[in-house]
Write a protein that holds these residues in place. Structure first.
Motif, short mmCIF file in Angstrom:
data_model
loop_
_atom_site.label_atom_id
_atom_site.label_comp_id
_atom_site.label_asym_id
_atom_site.label_seq_id
_atom_site.Cartn_x
_atom_site.Cartn_y
_atom_site.Cartn_z
N TYR A 1 17.96 56.87 -8.22
CA TYR A 1 18.24 56.20 -6.95
C TYR A 1 16.98 56.05 -6.12
CZ TYR A 1 17.63 60.81 -5.07
OH TYR A 1 17.08 62.01 -4.74
N THR B 1 26.22 55.14 8.53
CA THR B 1 27.66 55.01 8.29
C THR B 1 28.34 56.29 8.76
OG1 THR B 1 27.52 56.02 6.11
CG2 THR B 1 27.20 53.65 6.20
N ARG C 1 18.65 64.97 1.63
CA ARG C 1 18.37 65.50 0.30
C ARG C 1 17.40 66.66 0.36
NH1 ARG C 1 20.38 61.73 -3.70
NH2 ARG C 1 20.73 59.76 -2.66
N THR D 1 26.76 59.73 8.55
CA THR D 1 25.99 59.89 7.31
C THR D 1 24.97 58.76 7.27
OG1 THR D 1 27.80 58.71 6.21
CG2 THR D 1 27.69 61.07 5.88
N LEU E 1 17.27 51.28 1.74
CA LEU E 1 17.51 52.35 2.71
C LEU E 1 17.70 53.70 2.02
CD1 LEU E 1 19.90 50.56 5.20
CD2 LEU E 1 17.59 51.38 5.66
N THR E 2 18.27 53.70 0.81
CA THR E 2 18.46 54.98 0.13
C THR E 2 17.30 55.31 -0.81
OG1 THR E 2 19.87 53.78 -1.41
CG2 THR E 2 20.97 55.07 0.27
N THR F 1 23.15 41.87 0.35
CA THR F 1 22.83 42.78 1.44
C THR F 1 23.08 44.23 1.05
OG1 THR F 1 23.77 41.02 2.80
CG2 THR F 1 22.92 42.90 3.97
N MET G 1 25.70 61.74 -0.67
CA MET G 1 25.17 61.69 0.69
C MET G 1 26.25 61.36 1.71
SD MET G 1 22.06 62.58 0.65
CE MET G 1 22.39 63.72 -0.68
N THR H 1 18.53 58.99 4.36
CA THR H 1 19.12 59.94 3.41
C THR H 1 18.11 60.93 2.85
OG1 THR H 1 18.78 58.28 1.70
CG2 THR H 1 20.99 58.43 2.61
N CYS I 1 20.68 35.60 7.96
CA CYS I 1 20.94 35.61 9.41
C CYS I 1 20.03 34.65 10.18
CB CYS I 1 20.73 37.00 9.97
SG CYS I 1 21.71 38.25 9.16
N LEU J 1 28.88 55.27 3.02
CA LEU J 1 27.86 55.83 2.15
C LEU J 1 28.53 56.61 1.03
CD1 LEU J 1 24.74 55.97 2.01
CD2 LEU J 1 24.87 58.04 3.39
N GLN K 1 21.59 64.66 -9.01
CA GLN K 1 21.08 63.51 -8.25
C GLN K 1 21.16 63.74 -6.74
OE1 GLN K 1 22.64 59.81 -10.36
NE2 GLN K 1 20.42 59.64 -10.33
N ASP L 1 13.10 47.22 2.89
CA ASP L 1 12.47 47.33 4.20
C ASP L 1 10.96 47.09 4.08
OD1 ASP L 1 11.41 49.66 3.20
OD2 ASP L 1 12.65 50.99 4.42
N GLU L 2 10.25 47.35 5.16
CA GLU L 2 8.83 47.02 5.17
C GLU L 2 8.02 47.91 4.21
OE1 GLU L 2 10.63 48.15 7.63
OE2 GLU L 2 9.79 50.14 8.01
N ARG L 3 8.63 49.03 3.75
CA ARG L 3 7.94 49.86 2.77
C ARG L 3 8.29 49.43 1.34
NH1 ARG L 3 10.17 55.49 3.37
NH2 ARG L 3 12.04 54.22 3.23
N CYS M 1 18.27 38.96 3.67
CA CYS M 1 18.39 39.59 4.99
C CYS M 1 17.15 40.40 5.37
CB CYS M 1 19.65 40.45 5.05
SG CYS M 1 20.33 40.58 6.72
#
Lengths: 214, 805
Positions: free
Chosen positions: B306, A170, A92, A178, B183-184, B148, B117, A88, B273, B113, B387, B177-179, B207
């Motif tokens: 966010y 998604t 942005r 998206t 995801l957002t 999740t 976005m 995303t 999982c 989503l 935002q 995640d690894e960072r 997860c």
């Protein structure tokens, strides 16, 4: 000139023409920014592929009717479903630039498209390496929406990849992906290597497209 | 009962469901939730296996059971949810454990989503979660387990739905995640701030990774949260063999790592999982109930968006310095801003936000209150839109409690709230909102008796605010006290009182502080000098956050200098980065252009070369000698035409066309200011409504058209993307518009373009419609009844010129 820059210029409509310094400088800056912002992720799953006499394609339990996809998968025994996204952050970045400076916005948009293709190619190489161990060779990526491969197949393909959960990819009610800078595709795998695999753009029937790779 | 045990003893969750179902025949892409109805015995067997392995909390097989994801013609959502809850209870009954097992209603993401976005409305997501949660509670679930989640906004919708519609304890776990990001984009403190603000009962991670990969993120999580921590890893990283995904961390290894995880502070553990009853059995055998570490209350003051978190104050081991809160999104004393609010010019407001971030703001204050303005809906809209373009935390600034609640509800993160005062009425109104939605609230040191003239009085009010907040469970760390700056032109001792208050709030009350800094110089000349000095003094006396104008060079210099001086800017790196290259702001190119010393000749080439800053500077010089209209007609328009022709001939390309357009725009801005001053008006050529049609979220093409139409003097009403036909028609009728431009990217959205055209032809038959977009061509445009197809943006300009000729 790097391939990604060449591709960006193609998306920006330069065709064979030389680009101006200012645009080239902007492209360079934008790629640097994208390296920070983009968070590329991908997912793939391999399914058995069957093609019936009457043109039906079965990827696992998914039945598809599409003569363009059928041609693309001719001779294949497996199908790799593939999904990839830049995340995303890139969207942005474009939204923000659209308010500040549209020139920058269109360049980000083109650079992100090139970056995504480059990333997909890299990921596909990895898949190719794995499939190669089983004596299978990959075909070019083929996405829902290409030719007569109905865009509505986006839904089952994404469900089979579980890509909302795995990579945050998604789609909207009108089948748009998206985040926007994302790809889903079917990649065929065949026991015989095609002599000269045609990549996505060249394989397209729309020969008068101004963005066509030349 | 669960709430009493939580965080006091180790509690065991179950392990994977999907993997076991696949082993038992679930096909990829098949909805696992259907098995609640079609294969009840399989689901019960799996639950039973986990209970026998030692699980205390067992999740229902309802991960994807929500109206947005689950579509099946044969069974309803209610059947699925009720059956699923029943299966856990039945399995517990079979083992005689009905009193020992907690049934957790499992709630996963919607698979969509959220806006801006994606295309899912926050309230639609909320309703979907609410529906399932109400069903779950009715069926007898003991808690709600939200898991999740990879988007804070969706997470907030789910938690609010659970808190507002059920009385059950709420667990929430997310996927980093690894960072160490969602995801957002949210980082660990941002997620923690959000969930603590919403008052979930326990939070954690699940997860994506195996227990080993989770250790670093867990370390970060336990450092920030004061809640019981849930950890539910996969059995390692996913691997593929023969097209199947598998996980290969063995139960014994998994168990040892889970014990390590409990020692890091986790108190609710299980598997995701790839984990099986064997993994859970090993885990419950190796870990012991008393392997639990008491939770330490963390004292961080954090607000979040966010995408990031901002820390206030030095109460932590990290030195954060003083936070900059941008004050520019506020109509007070700003004519242009008021006009933007009245005209609903959101883009102007958004640009103010972007500019403040570019100038160094850490948080943005948002105030859109103006008489005759629908603050409720505007506040909501501005917060949402901001935002989508800035990732800074926002400060919701309003005196209207309803507008405040609206904004806090849809805000994606933990907001800063401006403000509450020591007045009982104010505290009664504001604190319940903070209690419900979370937030860091500014407490003004004034009450029913006004503003105390001395520090003692202000400290007393601060203490009152803090103790009243405690009644709502709002901690001191979530309060920032405004010591109030009073102008020294009428209050000679004002600055000294404020500084003393700041210092004592820091040293005695040990609370964070804030100030609207520039009030101090009201009524004085050369205000920036006073403001900057006072700012430095205030920071020296402990100011945690200053509400300032980040585009004021004096203020930013004071900020950077203070941080460099106080060793809050390592190696002065920030200072050097900001001021190290303070070369002449005019670019090389423009020097060449200016050298000719003939402003008459200079603007056109600046525009043609796309030199945005220079075009504005040259124009500022030019208006000293020439009339704005002459500059427009003799320089601007010819330059734009020249570039436009080049674009059409194929010698100039889109980025250059737009660079020139942006340069022209910056020149226009200067000219318009001048014309406004002199009362001169440039006649607009006509009004054009543009929109990306419903269902379509790609708006770059439409935005290109907007910039060019704007350049050529048209009044553009840009309705944005995903615009319903009715809204377009209403706007056309309201402003009696003669030309509409519609954009669509894909075949699936051209249908809604067609629908829009049909409705326009019916309701506003005189209005012309031009269309464009990747999928369109002349033939297609004719087919859907458009009056004009524009292959590129220049063509839409020409068509508009024809229509309004």
């Amino acid at each position: 000139m790097e391939r990604r820059t060449r591709e960006t210029l193609r998306y920006l409509g330069y065709g064979k023409n030389a680009a101006d310094e200012k645009t080239l400088a902007l492209i360079k800056d934008v790629f640097a920014e994208l390296e920070q912002t983009a968070a590329p992720k991908s997912i793939c799953r391999v399914f058995d592929l069957e093609q019936t006499e009457d043109g039906g394609i079965f990827i696992g339990n998914l039945k598809i009717r599409s003569s363009s996809l059928s041609r693309n998968l001719k001779g294949c025994v497996k199908a790799v479903l593939f999904g990839a996204t830049l995340g995303t952050g890139t969207d942005r970045l474009i939204a923000r630039a659209s308010l500040k400076d549209m020139a920058e916005a269109v360049v980000i948009q083109a650079c992100a498209a090139a970056l995504l293709e480059e990333y997909c190619d890299q990921e596909q190489m990895k898949i190719a390496e794995n499939m190669g161990k089983q004596g299978l060779y990959l075909r070019p990526r083929f996405s829902p929406g290409y030719g007569d491969f109905d865009i509505a197949y986006q839904e089952p393909v994404m469900r089979m990849l579980d890509c909302a959960k795995t990579i945050g990819l998604t789609m909207t009610d009108s089948f748009m992906l998206t985040p926007m800078k994302s790809v889903t595709a079917v990649i065929g795998a065949a026991p015989v290597k095609e002599p000269c695999p045609v990549a996505g753009c060249e394989a397209c029937g729309k020969k008068d497209c101004e963005y066509r790779r030349r | 009962m669960l709430r009493e045990r939580l965080g006091k003893e180790l509690l065991y969750l179950d392990g994977g469901m999907g993997t076991l179902l696949q082993d038992r025949g679930l096909a990829p892409g098949e909805l696992p939730e259907i098995w609640n109805v079609t294969h009840p015995e399989v689901i019960r067997e799996i639950h039973r296996l986990y209970m026998e392995a030692g699980s205390d909390i067992v999740l229902t097989n309802t991960f994807g059971a929500n109206a947005l994801k689950f579509h099946d013609t044969n069974c309803s959502l209610e059947e699925i949810v009720t059956a699923a809850v029943g299966h856990v209870k039945a399995a517990a009954g079979e083992l005689g454990k009905e009193d020992k097992i907690f049934t957790a209603l499992d709630v996963g993401p919607t698979g969509k989503l959220l806006k801006p976005m994606g295309d899912l409305e926050f309230e639609t997501a909320y309703e979907a979660f609410k529906e399932v949660m109400v069903m779950g509670e009715k069926a007898g679930a003991d808690l709600i387990h939200i898991e999740t989640m990879s988007d804070t906004y969706e997470l907030k919708a789910a938690v609010l739905a659970a808190k507002e519609n059920t009385s059950l304890p709420v667990f929430a776990t997310v996927v980093f995640d690894e960072r160490h990001k969602l995801l957002t984009g949210a980082d660990v403190p941002a997620v923690t701030a959000l969930l603590e603000g919403l008052r979930v009962d326990a939070m954690g991670v699940n997860c994506s990774m195996g227990p080993e990969q989770m250790l670093p993120v867990l370390e970060e999580l336990t450092a920030y949260t004061s809640l019981p921590v849930i950890v539910k890893p996969n059995a390692g990283l996913p691997k593929q063999r023969d097209g199947k995904t598998y996980y290969d961390v063995e139960p014994e290894v998994f168990a040892c790592l889970m014990r390590q995880i409990t020692r890091m502070g986790a108190s609710v553990i299980g598997g995701c999982c790839g984990t099986t009853p064997e993994h859970i059995r090993s885990m419950t055998e190796v870990c012991r109930r008393d392997d639990i570490f008491p939770i330490r209350e963390k004292e961080y003051t954090v607000v979040s968006s966010y995408g990031q978190s901002v820390f206030l104050g030095n109460s932590t081991e990290k030195k954060h310095g003083s936070v900059i809160i941008g004050e520019r999104i506020n109509p007070t004393g700003k004519k242009r801003f008021k006009q933007a609010l009245k005209e609903h010019d959101l883009d102007y407001i958004l640009r103010e936000g972007i500019a403040q971030q570019d100038n160094g703001a850490h948080i943005l204050d948002v105030n859109v209150g103006l008489p005759d303005i629908d603050e409720l809906s505007l506040m909501r809209e501005v917060v949402l839109e901001l935002q989508s373009v800035v990732n800074l935390p926002l400060q919701i600034d309003t005196v209207d409690a309803e507008a405040m609640e609206n904004a806090l509800r849809i805000y994606n993160g933990k907001a800063m709230v401006n403000s509450v005062s020591g007045k009982q009425e104010s505290m009664d109104k504001v604190f319940p909102l903070i209690q419900k939605y979370g937030g860091v609230v500014i407490g003004l040191t004034l009450d029913e008796n006004g503003i105390p003239s001395d520090a003692d009085g202000r400290i007393k009010i601060a203490r009152k605010i803090i103790s009243e907040a405690a009644k709502y469970g709002i901690k001191k760390k979530d309060i920032v006290i405004d010591a109030l700056a009073m102008t020294i032109s009428s209050e000679p001792e004002g600055a000294k009182v404020t500084l003393e208050t700041l210092r004592r709030l820091r040293d005695e009350v040990k609370v964070n502080t804030v100030l609207g800094v520039s009030n101090i110089s009201f009524g004085l000349p050369a205000r920036p000098a006073v403001n900057a000095s006072f700012y430095t003094l205030a920071m020296m006396n402990g100011l945690s956050a200053g509400i300032i104008n980040p585009s004021s060079e004096d203020m930013m210099k004071a900020w950077y200098a203070y941080h460099a001086l106080m060793n809050l800017d390592e190696n002065c790196a920030g200072y050097i980065e900001r001021f190290g290259n303070a070369a002449a702001p005019v670019g090389e190119n423009s020097k060449d252009l200016l050298k000719k010393n003939d402003s008459r000749m200079s603007l056109a080439p600046a525009i043609e070369k796309g030199l945005k800053e220079d075009a504005a500077k040259i124009t500022s010089e030019a208006i000293k000698e020439r009339a704005p209209l002459d500059i427009i007609n003799e320089e601007l328009i010819p330059a734009l035409n020249h570039v436009g022709e080049g674009f059409e001939k194929g010698t100039i390309f889109l980025p250059q066309l737009l660079m020139s357009a942006e340069a022209a725009k910056s020149a226009f801005t200067v000219l318009k200011e001048q014309m406004d001053k002199s009362g001169e008006a440039q006649e607009k050529k006509g009004t054009v409504v543009i929109a990306t049609v419903k269902g379509d979220i790609h708006d770059i093409g439409k935005n290109i058209v907007r910039v060019l139409l704007d350049n050529y003097g048209f009044h553009v009403i840009d309705l944005g993307k995903d615009v319903p036909p009715e809204k377009i028609v209403d706007t056309v009728l309201k402003y009696d518009v003669r030309l509409v431009g519609l954009s669509a990217l894909m075949t699936t959205t051209v249908t809604s373009m067609e629908e829009t055209i049909r409705l326009l032809k019916e309701k506003a038959p005189k209005c012309r419609i031009m269309v464009g977009g990747a999928v369109l061509n002349q033939e297609y445009a004719d087919m859907i009844g458009a009056d004009f197809y524009g292959k590129d943006a220049m063509q839409s300009v020409h068509y508009a010129q024809d229509i309004f000729a």
